[in-house]
Design a protein around this motif. Structure first.
Motif, PDB file in Angstrom:
ATOM      1  N   ALA A  90      -3.877  -2.014  -7.299  1.00  0.00           N
ATOM      2  CA  ALA A  90      -3.364  -0.801  -7.147  1.00  0.00           C
ATOM      3  C   ALA A  90      -2.063  -0.557  -8.442  1.00  0.00           C
ATOM      4  CB  ALA A  90      -3.017   0.577  -5.979  1.00  0.00           C
ATOM      5  N   LEU A  91      -1.001  -1.674  -8.149  1.00  0.00           N
ATOM      6  CA  LEU A  91      -0.069  -2.376  -8.325  1.00  0.00           C
ATOM      7  C   LEU A  91      -0.036  -2.311  -9.871  1.00  0.00           C
ATOM      8  CD1 LEU A  91       1.095  -4.481  -6.341  1.00  0.00           C
ATOM      9  CD2 LEU A  91       2.461  -2.156  -7.015  1.00  0.00           C
ATOM     10  N   MET A  92      -1.725  -3.819 -10.329  1.00  0.00           N
ATOM     11  CA  MET A  92      -1.938  -3.579 -12.016  1.00  0.00           C
ATOM     12  C   MET A  92      -2.179  -1.980 -12.355  1.00  0.00           C
ATOM     13  SD  MET A  92      -2.948  -7.198 -11.947  1.00  0.00           S
ATOM     14  CE  MET A  92      -4.342  -7.237 -12.439  1.00  0.00           C
ATOM     15  N   VAL A  93      -2.683  -1.290 -12.343  1.00  0.00           N
ATOM     16  CA  VAL A  93      -2.318   0.038 -12.867  1.00  0.00           C
ATOM     17  C   VAL A  93      -1.919   0.211 -13.479  1.00  0.00           C
ATOM     18  CG1 VAL A  93      -3.488   2.979 -13.045  1.00  0.00           C
ATOM     19  CG2 VAL A  93      -5.045   0.136 -11.534  1.00  0.00           C
ATOM     20  N   GLY A  94      -0.521   0.513 -12.800  1.00  0.00           N
ATOM     21  CA  GLY A  94       0.917   0.888 -12.853  1.00  0.00           C
ATOM     22  C   GLY A  94       1.931  -0.458 -13.969  1.00  0.00           C
ATOM     23  N   THR A  95       1.462  -0.828 -13.787  1.00  0.00           N
ATOM     24  CA  THR A  95       2.380  -2.216 -14.382  1.00  0.00           C
ATOM     25  C   THR A  95       2.127  -2.329 -15.663  1.00  0.00           C
ATOM     26  OG1 THR A  95       1.402  -3.977 -13.059  1.00  0.00           O
ATOM     27  CG2 THR A  95       3.680  -3.342 -12.833  1.00  0.00           C
ATOM     28  N   SER A  96       0.261  -2.303 -16.293  1.00  0.00           N
ATOM     29  CA  SER A  96       0.023  -2.639 -17.068  1.00  0.00           C
ATOM     30  C   SER A  96      -0.293  -1.161 -17.706  1.00  0.00           C
ATOM     31  CB  SER A  96      -2.221  -2.902 -16.970  1.00  0.00           C
ATOM     32  OG  SER A  96      -1.954  -3.903 -16.697  1.00  0.00           O
ATOM     33  N   PHE A  97      -0.218   0.142 -17.347  1.00  0.00           N
ATOM     34  CA  PHE A  97      -0.229   1.052 -18.380  1.00  0.00           C
ATOM     35  C   PHE A  97       1.167   1.237 -18.293  1.00  0.00           C
ATOM     36  CE2 PHE A  97       1.874   5.418 -18.195  1.00  0.00           C
ATOM     37  CZ  PHE A  97       1.246   5.872 -18.906  1.00  0.00           C
ATOM     38  N   SER A  98       2.442   0.729 -18.098  1.00  0.00           N
ATOM     39  CA  SER A  98       3.719   1.101 -17.856  1.00  0.00           C
ATOM     40  C   SER A  98       4.062  -0.073 -19.037  1.00  0.00           C
ATOM     41  CB  SER A  98       4.664   0.293 -16.757  1.00  0.00           C
ATOM     42  OG  SER A  98       4.197   1.433 -15.831  1.00  0.00           O
TER      43      SER A  98
END
Ligand code: KG4
Ligand code: ZN
Length: 337
Positions: A90-98
């Motif tokens: 879940a964190l990977m989605v937010g950090t990669s996007f950001s």
């Protein structure tokens, strides 16, 4: 010449809420959360499904927040994103996007500790607590008593040794057949029940730490035994059962909070995290405040459970300090302060 405004986009994706928020010069101007109802039928968060839902939701929530704020991507000054703790996928989605967006827009990225975010949600709307204050941070994943000396100077005084307070609510709700997440249902039924109807044992742990697993087991055995005698026990007593278990959890949470306040001589007391939305806990805080002479602080309801406003406000306080992350930023499933 006027100083140009800063706009911080906050992104939250640590568990099952995909959030985007924009903070303009330290004020939240929009806060969008996409909840993931998919987990209801499984009775808990399924990490793989959470990651997929974040992947679907992340661009729509960001676009919606920009629209509500009435600005374009080119107005953003920085992107603040939850680094952890939380579910890795879940964190990977937010950090990669950001990271990608910060690269494309050539603006800085700011990493935010989700737990600090919950605590700094207290600075979204006045009155703000004065430092040092003690914060009881109670959520689905964490139960911490924190001495907050400054925005980014926090010390953990006590923590749960097993389940979090939110899990205690959710697991007892599940035993009662209530839907996930059950904290809010326990709260609703409890409002019409008698908190002294059934007695549940208060857990005993040394110091300022907490433990909830024994209480959950005691609750399970109690319900099983009652249902053997009367198969309709839950339906006939739901409000009293909810009020009684909520009373025990709240009383136990407050006990260590009172001890911490007295030990440290601090009367600035705050709540944060999803469970701080609980009406019994909020009431108990206010009642205790009268006796203990506390000044109390709680986030507004929409900022108790996971949200991106707490990430963008934390991002703002890091932005004005010039605390930026580099593009090698990676999420961290487990982290303290
Ligand atoms: O802060 P949060 O959204 O997520 C984590 O960081 O874990 O907290 C979610 C937790 C869930 O366990 C949920 O049942 C609980 O907060 N919660 C409540 C209430 N509203 C949310 N628990 C008790 N009473 C409520 N009104
Ligand atoms: Zn949280």
């Amino acid at each position: 010449m006027s100083i140009p405004s800063n706009y911080i986009l906050g992104i939250e994706s640590s568990c099952d809420d995909t959030g985007a928020s924009i903070c303009k010069d330290g004020k939240i101007i929009c806060n969008i959360v996409a909840n993931q109802s998919i987990h209801k039928k499984y009775g808990g968060v399924v990490p793989e499904l959470a990651s997929r839902a974040h992947q679907q939701n992340i661009i729509p929530v960001v676009l919606e927040s920009l629209e509500l704020a009435g600005i374009g991507l080119d107005s953003l000054s920085a992107i603040a994103v939850t680094k952890g703790p939380g579910l890795m996928g879940a964190l990977m989605v937010g950090t990669s996007f950001s990271k990608s967006l910060s690269l494309a827009l050539n603006i800085p990225i700011i990493e935010v500790n989700h737990l600090q975010g919950h605590i700094l949600s207290l600075f979204i709307e006045p009155p703000y607590p004065r430092f040092p204050f003690i914060c009881l941070l109670v959520s689905g994943g964490h139960t911490l008593l924190v001495l907050v000396k400054d925005y980014f100077d926090m010390e953990i005084l006590g923590r749960t040794t097993d389940d979090a307070a939110g899990e205690a609510f959710d697991k007892t709700a599940k035993i009662l057949g209530l839907s996930y997440p059950g904290g809010i249902w326990i709260d609703r039924y409890a409002q019409k029940g008698n908190p002294k109807a059934f007695q549940f044992p208060e857990p005993r742990v040394p110091g300022l730490d907490y433990s909830f697993s024994g209480l959950k087991t005691a609750f399970l055995y109690f319900i099983e035994n009652q249902v053997k005698v009367n198969p309709n026990f839950i339906q006939e007593n739901l409000e009293d059962i909810a009020a009684s278990i909520q009373y025990r959890i709240v009383h136990y949470l407050m006990k260590n909070l009172i001890t911490a306040s007295r030990n440290y001589g601090i009367r600035e007391i705050a709540l944060a995290g999803g469970v701080s939305a609980n009406s019994g806990l909020r009431y108990s805080l206010e009642e205790t405040a009268k006796k203990e002479n506390w000044n109390t602080y709680m986030p507004a309801f929409q900022y108790c459970t996971d949200n991106a406003a707490m990430i963008s406000i934390t991002g703002y306080y890091k932005f004005i300090r010039g605390e930026f992350a580099d593009q090698e930023l990676v999420p961290q499933a487990r982290m303290d302060f």
